[in-house]
Design a protein around this motif. Structure first.
Motif, PDB file in Angstrom:
ATOM      1  N   ILE A 195     -14.134 -24.554  30.737  1.00  0.00           N
ATOM      2  CA  ILE A 195     -14.724 -25.722  31.273  1.00  0.00           C
ATOM      3  C   ILE A 195     -16.099 -25.516  31.435  1.00  0.00           C
ATOM      4  CG2 ILE A 195     -14.612 -27.082  33.320  1.00  0.00           C
ATOM      5  CD1 ILE A 195     -11.745 -26.472  33.545  1.00  0.00           C
ATOM      6  N   TYR A 196     -16.791 -24.410  31.767  1.00  0.00           N
ATOM      7  CA  TYR A 196     -18.051 -24.146  32.128  1.00  0.00           C
ATOM      8  C   TYR A 196     -18.805 -24.048  31.047  1.00  0.00           C
ATOM      9  CZ  TYR A 196     -15.325 -23.857  36.570  1.00  0.00           C
ATOM     10  OH  TYR A 196     -14.530 -23.781  37.645  1.00  0.00           O
ATOM     11  N   ASN A 197     -18.323 -23.159  29.944  1.00  0.00           N
ATOM     12  CA  ASN A 197     -19.100 -23.027  28.805  1.00  0.00           C
ATOM     13  C   ASN A 197     -18.208 -22.672  27.698  1.00  0.00           C
ATOM     14  OD1 ASN A 197     -20.899 -21.893  26.964  1.00  0.00           O
ATOM     15  ND2 ASN A 197     -22.253 -20.610  28.133  1.00  0.00           N
ATOM     16  N   PRO A 198     -17.733 -23.759  27.054  1.00  0.00           N
ATOM     17  CA  PRO A 198     -17.049 -23.693  25.761  1.00  0.00           C
ATOM     18  C   PRO A 198     -17.285 -22.853  24.745  1.00  0.00           C
ATOM     19  CG  PRO A 198     -17.264 -25.982  26.392  1.00  0.00           C
ATOM     20  CD  PRO A 198     -18.268 -25.247  27.237  1.00  0.00           C
ATOM     21  N   LYS A 199     -18.710 -22.596  24.647  1.00  0.00           N
ATOM     22  CA  LYS A 199     -19.176 -21.704  23.573  1.00  0.00           C
ATOM     23  C   LYS A 199     -18.733 -20.482  23.579  1.00  0.00           C
ATOM     24  CE  LYS A 199     -22.823 -24.950  21.825  1.00  0.00           C
ATOM     25  NZ  LYS A 199     -24.000 -25.271  21.733  1.00  0.00           N
ATOM     26  N   LEU A 200     -18.826 -20.175  25.041  1.00  0.00           N
ATOM     27  CA  LEU A 200     -18.595 -18.640  25.191  1.00  0.00           C
ATOM     28  C   LEU A 200     -16.779 -18.019  24.928  1.00  0.00           C
ATOM     29  CD1 LEU A 200     -19.850 -17.179  28.848  1.00  0.00           C
ATOM     30  CD2 LEU A 200     -20.165 -16.373  26.231  1.00  0.00           C
ATOM     31  N   THR A 201     -16.201 -19.319  25.122  1.00  0.00           N
ATOM     32  CA  THR A 201     -14.863 -19.131  24.701  1.00  0.00           C
ATOM     33  C   THR A 201     -14.536 -19.033  23.363  1.00  0.00           C
ATOM     34  OG1 THR A 201     -13.808 -20.502  26.645  1.00  0.00           O
ATOM     35  CG2 THR A 201     -12.266 -20.447  24.767  1.00  0.00           C
ATOM     36  N   LEU A 202     -15.260 -19.632  22.506  1.00  0.00           N
ATOM     37  CA  LEU A 202     -15.240 -19.579  20.995  1.00  0.00           C
ATOM     38  C   LEU A 202     -15.592 -18.216  20.600  1.00  0.00           C
ATOM     39  CD1 LEU A 202     -16.153 -22.983  19.381  1.00  0.00           C
ATOM     40  CD2 LEU A 202     -13.983 -21.973  19.720  1.00  0.00           C
ATOM     41  N   LEU A 203     -16.730 -17.730  21.407  1.00  0.00           N
ATOM     42  CA  LEU A 203     -17.266 -16.281  20.919  1.00  0.00           C
ATOM     43  C   LEU A 203     -16.262 -15.297  21.294  1.00  0.00           C
ATOM     44  CD1 LEU A 203     -19.717 -14.386  20.262  1.00  0.00           C
ATOM     45  CD2 LEU A 203     -20.344 -14.442  22.654  1.00  0.00           C
ATOM     46  N   ASN A 204     -15.818 -15.357  22.333  1.00  0.00           N
ATOM     47  CA  ASN A 204     -14.704 -14.576  22.871  1.00  0.00           C
ATOM     48  C   ASN A 204     -13.416 -14.681  21.972  1.00  0.00           C
ATOM     49  OD1 ASN A 204     -13.177 -12.826  24.272  1.00  0.00           O
ATOM     50  ND2 ASN A 204     -13.316 -13.930  26.228  1.00  0.00           N
ATOM     51  N   PHE A 205     -13.139 -15.630  21.531  1.00  0.00           N
ATOM     52  CA  PHE A 205     -11.964 -15.811  20.329  1.00  0.00           C
ATOM     53  C   PHE A 205     -12.204 -14.953  19.098  1.00  0.00           C
ATOM     54  CE2 PHE A 205      -9.788 -18.297  17.259  1.00  0.00           C
ATOM     55  CZ  PHE A 205      -8.619 -17.475  17.419  1.00  0.00           C
ATOM     56  N   TYR A 206     -13.767 -15.257  18.640  1.00  0.00           N
ATOM     57  CA  TYR A 206     -13.940 -14.915  17.288  1.00  0.00           C
ATOM     58  C   TYR A 206     -14.116 -13.335  17.461  1.00  0.00           C
ATOM     59  CZ  TYR A 206     -15.415 -19.390  16.080  1.00  0.00           C
ATOM     60  OH  TYR A 206     -15.471 -21.047  15.801  1.00  0.00           O
ATOM     61  N   LEU A 207     -14.710 -12.721  18.520  1.00  0.00           N
ATOM     62  CA  LEU A 207     -14.493 -11.100  18.587  1.00  0.00           C
ATOM     63  C   LEU A 207     -13.281 -10.438  19.059  1.00  0.00           C
ATOM     64  CD1 LEU A 207     -18.030 -10.799  20.779  1.00  0.00           C
ATOM     65  CD2 LEU A 207     -17.574 -10.584  18.269  1.00  0.00           C
ATOM     66  N   TYR A 208     -12.449 -11.406  19.688  1.00  0.00           N
ATOM     67  CA  TYR A 208     -10.987 -10.953  19.995  1.00  0.00           C
ATOM     68  C   TYR A 208     -10.351 -10.858  18.572  1.00  0.00           C
ATOM     69  CZ  TYR A 208      -6.290 -11.571  20.451  1.00  0.00           C
ATOM     70  OH  TYR A 208      -4.768 -11.546  20.405  1.00  0.00           O
ATOM     71  N   THR A 209     -10.565 -11.958  17.991  1.00  0.00           N
ATOM     72  CA  THR A 209      -9.941 -12.007  16.384  1.00  0.00           C
ATOM     73  C   THR A 209     -10.328 -10.670  15.654  1.00  0.00           C
ATOM     74  OG1 THR A 209      -9.596 -14.462  16.513  1.00  0.00           O
ATOM     75  CG2 THR A 209      -9.480 -13.695  14.232  1.00  0.00           C
ATOM     76  N   MET A 210     -11.709 -10.758  15.491  1.00  0.00           N
ATOM     77  CA  MET A 210     -12.135  -9.399  14.519  1.00  0.00           C
ATOM     78  C   MET A 210     -11.555  -8.247  14.976  1.00  0.00           C
ATOM     79  SD  MET A 210     -16.136  -8.667  14.186  1.00  0.00           S
ATOM     80  CE  MET A 210     -16.329  -7.837  15.774  1.00  0.00           C
ATOM     81  N   MET A 211     -11.654  -7.741  16.322  1.00  0.00           N
ATOM     82  CA  MET A 211     -11.159  -6.371  16.883  1.00  0.00           C
ATOM     83  C   MET A 211      -9.534  -6.392  16.700  1.00  0.00           C
ATOM     84  SD  MET A 211     -13.354  -6.109  20.374  1.00  0.00           S
ATOM     85  CE  MET A 211     -13.053  -7.583  21.037  1.00  0.00           C
ATOM     86  N   THR A 212      -8.789  -7.422  16.965  1.00  0.00           N
ATOM     87  CA  THR A 212      -7.320  -7.362  16.688  1.00  0.00           C
ATOM     88  C   THR A 212      -6.888  -7.205  15.343  1.00  0.00           C
ATOM     89  OG1 THR A 212      -6.986  -8.815  18.558  1.00  0.00           O
ATOM     90  CG2 THR A 212      -5.178  -8.761  17.280  1.00  0.00           C
ATOM     91  N   ALA A 213      -7.744  -7.975  14.441  1.00  0.00           N
ATOM     92  CA  ALA A 213      -7.462  -7.706  12.814  1.00  0.00           C
ATOM     93  C   ALA A 213      -7.880  -6.452  12.456  1.00  0.00           C
ATOM     94  CB  ALA A 213      -8.556  -8.704  12.245  1.00  0.00           C
ATOM     95  N   ALA A 214      -8.752  -5.699  13.087  1.00  0.00           N
ATOM     96  CA  ALA A 214      -9.046  -4.276  12.561  1.00  0.00           C
ATOM     97  C   ALA A 214      -7.798  -3.501  13.112  1.00  0.00           C
ATOM     98  CB  ALA A 214     -10.258  -4.033  13.344  1.00  0.00           C
ATOM     99  N   VAL A 215      -7.285  -3.580  14.480  1.00  0.00           N
ATOM    100  CA  VAL A 215      -6.238  -2.815  14.930  1.00  0.00           C
ATOM    101  C   VAL A 215      -4.831  -3.177  14.058  1.00  0.00           C
ATOM    102  CG1 VAL A 215      -4.713  -2.572  16.975  1.00  0.00           C
ATOM    103  CG2 VAL A 215      -7.184  -2.781  17.163  1.00  0.00           C
ATOM    104  N   PHE A 216      -4.387  -4.273  13.892  1.00  0.00           N
ATOM    105  CA  PHE A 216      -3.347  -4.711  13.336  1.00  0.00           C
ATOM    106  C   PHE A 216      -3.395  -4.084  11.726  1.00  0.00           C
ATOM    107  CE2 PHE A 216      -2.032  -7.848  16.353  1.00  0.00           C
ATOM    108  CZ  PHE A 216      -0.609  -7.700  16.315  1.00  0.00           C
ATOM    109  N   LEU A 217      -4.355  -4.323  10.901  1.00  0.00           N
ATOM    110  CA  LEU A 217      -4.820  -3.902   9.958  1.00  0.00           C
ATOM    111  C   LEU A 217      -4.578  -2.272   9.621  1.00  0.00           C
ATOM    112  CD1 LEU A 217      -7.052  -6.146   8.313  1.00  0.00           C
ATOM    113  CD2 LEU A 217      -5.016  -6.090   7.494  1.00  0.00           C
ATOM    114  N   THR A 218      -5.108  -1.404  10.515  1.00  0.00           N
ATOM    115  CA  THR A 218      -5.087  -0.162  10.464  1.00  0.00           C
ATOM    116  C   THR A 218      -3.575   0.452  10.780  1.00  0.00           C
ATOM    117  OG1 THR A 218      -7.322   0.005  11.600  1.00  0.00           O
ATOM    118  CG2 THR A 218      -6.050   1.910  11.767  1.00  0.00           C
ATOM    119  N   LEU A 219      -2.790  -0.240  11.789  1.00  0.00           N
ATOM    120  CA  LEU A 219      -1.626   0.126  12.009  1.00  0.00           C
ATOM    121  C   LEU A 219      -0.837  -0.093  10.926  1.00  0.00           C
ATOM    122  CD1 LEU A 219      -1.340  -1.367  15.789  1.00  0.00           C
ATOM    123  CD2 LEU A 219      -1.436   0.928  15.217  1.00  0.00           C
TER     124      LEU A 219
END
Length: 346
Positions: A195-219
């Protein structure tokens, strides 16, 4: 699974996501979400194991309920205001119903119970899709309607998600379930700031996606599904395990790794909005999830199996995903430390 069928499902996933993200009309957004749901179901149940079929059924029922709620919310808004535009959601009851529908789509607490079960019944590659791409359309809808959502409801759901995501992940031994609770916890961080800063939500989502993809692909590369097999994986690919340690710590949000960046910015923004108590509470609750990340990293590199194997250690894997894993893990570790240099260059 037939390669042609798999290609059709992947293209449908991309199509559904694109339709939802680019739509202005609620019916188009709903259609995109439905295409997404129907395309992922065969990918969840492709092993024909009873657990996979159960996961697909649970996923279908939850997503169908969430889609019905989304339609009901948009129709209520259109009934009262005459507007079908996504950004014109001005009726308060519609806002509350929409928040519940999107929370159900994403797996935000208290609508999170389906997500760990579905992830546990899916293969690792499908689990990666469920944790990343499938969350993009609902996040996009949250982003577009952020100005008209209820702040108290979203903050309560966000804090509950962070608490339950950390708490319920503590005693898990299955890695897919741990990653599901990690996802619920991260969604709490995204929801509290939307609600306060939607762009931060998107940034968080992009970085989370990147890190989760790295973990899943490694496993997936190491063929690891539970903690006991993760302990013995060290002897196979030592270099990959060392990088997995850093990626997991980044996902936990430890400085100076990439995962700390969104948490730092969100805490800063919440403090600016006079929400210091909420920022303190969500930071303390993220320590719960830090515990199970540390447990994962401990099992990854610090424990040694009782019998060391005599085969040659693989310092390099020749799989097609190797370059992708290398790029994702590198970004998961060094994006925050090099960001001042990038800003200076720009």
């Amino acid at each position: 699974m037939n390669p042609q069928a798999k290609l059709i499902f992947i293209i449908s996933l991309m199509l559904g996501t694109t339709i939802t993200i680019s739509s202005n009309h609620w019916i188009m957004a709903w259609a995109g979400l439905e295409i997404n749901t129907l395309a992922i179901l065969p990918l969840i149940s492709k092993s024909h194991h009873p657990r996979a079929v159960e996961a697909a059924t649970k996923y279908f029922l939850t997503q169908a309920t969430a889609s019905a709620l989304l339609l009901f919310s948009s129709m209520t808004n259109a009934w009262h205001t005459g507007q079908w535009d996504i950004t014109q959601l001005s009726h308060p009851v519609s806002g509350v119903i929409l928040t519940s529908a999107i929370a159900m789509k994403l797996g935000l607490a208290p609508f999170h119970f389906w997500f760990p079960e579905v992830l546990q019944g899916s293969p690792l590659t499908t689990g990666l899709l469920l944790s990343t791409i499938m969350k993009l359309p609902p996040i996009a809808l949250l982003y577009m309607t952020s100005h008209s959502l209820n702040p108290t409801l979203l903050t309560a759901m966000a804090i509950l998600s962070t608490a339950l995501g950390g708490w319920m992940g503590l005693n898990q031994t299955q890695i897919r379930k741990i990653l599901a609770f990690s996802s619920i916890s991260h969604l709490g961080w995204m929801a509290i700031i939307v609600i306060y800063n939607p762009k931060l939500t998107l940034l968080n989502f992009y970085l989370y996606t990147m890190m989760t993809a790295a973990v899943f692909l490694t496993l997936n590369s190491m063929k690891v599904l539970k903690l006991s097999t993760l302990m013995t994986a060290w002897t196979k690919v030592p270099s990959l395990n060392a990088m997995l340690l850093l990626t997991l710590l980044s996902l936990a949000g430890l400085p100076p790794l990439t995962g700390f960046l969104p948490k730092w910015l969100i805490i800063q923004e919440l403090t600016k909005q006079d929400m210091a108590p909420a920022a303190t509470l969500i930071s303390l609750l993220s320590l719960l999830s830090l515990f199970f990340y540390l447990r994962l990293t401990y099992c990854t590199t610090i424990t040694l199996p009782p019998h060391t194997t005599n085969h040659m250690k693989q310092w390099r894997t020749n799989k097609p995903t190797s370059i992708l894993i290398a790029a994702l893990t590198t970004m998961s570790v060094i994006l925050l430390p090099i960001s001042p240099m990038l800003i200076a260059i720009v």
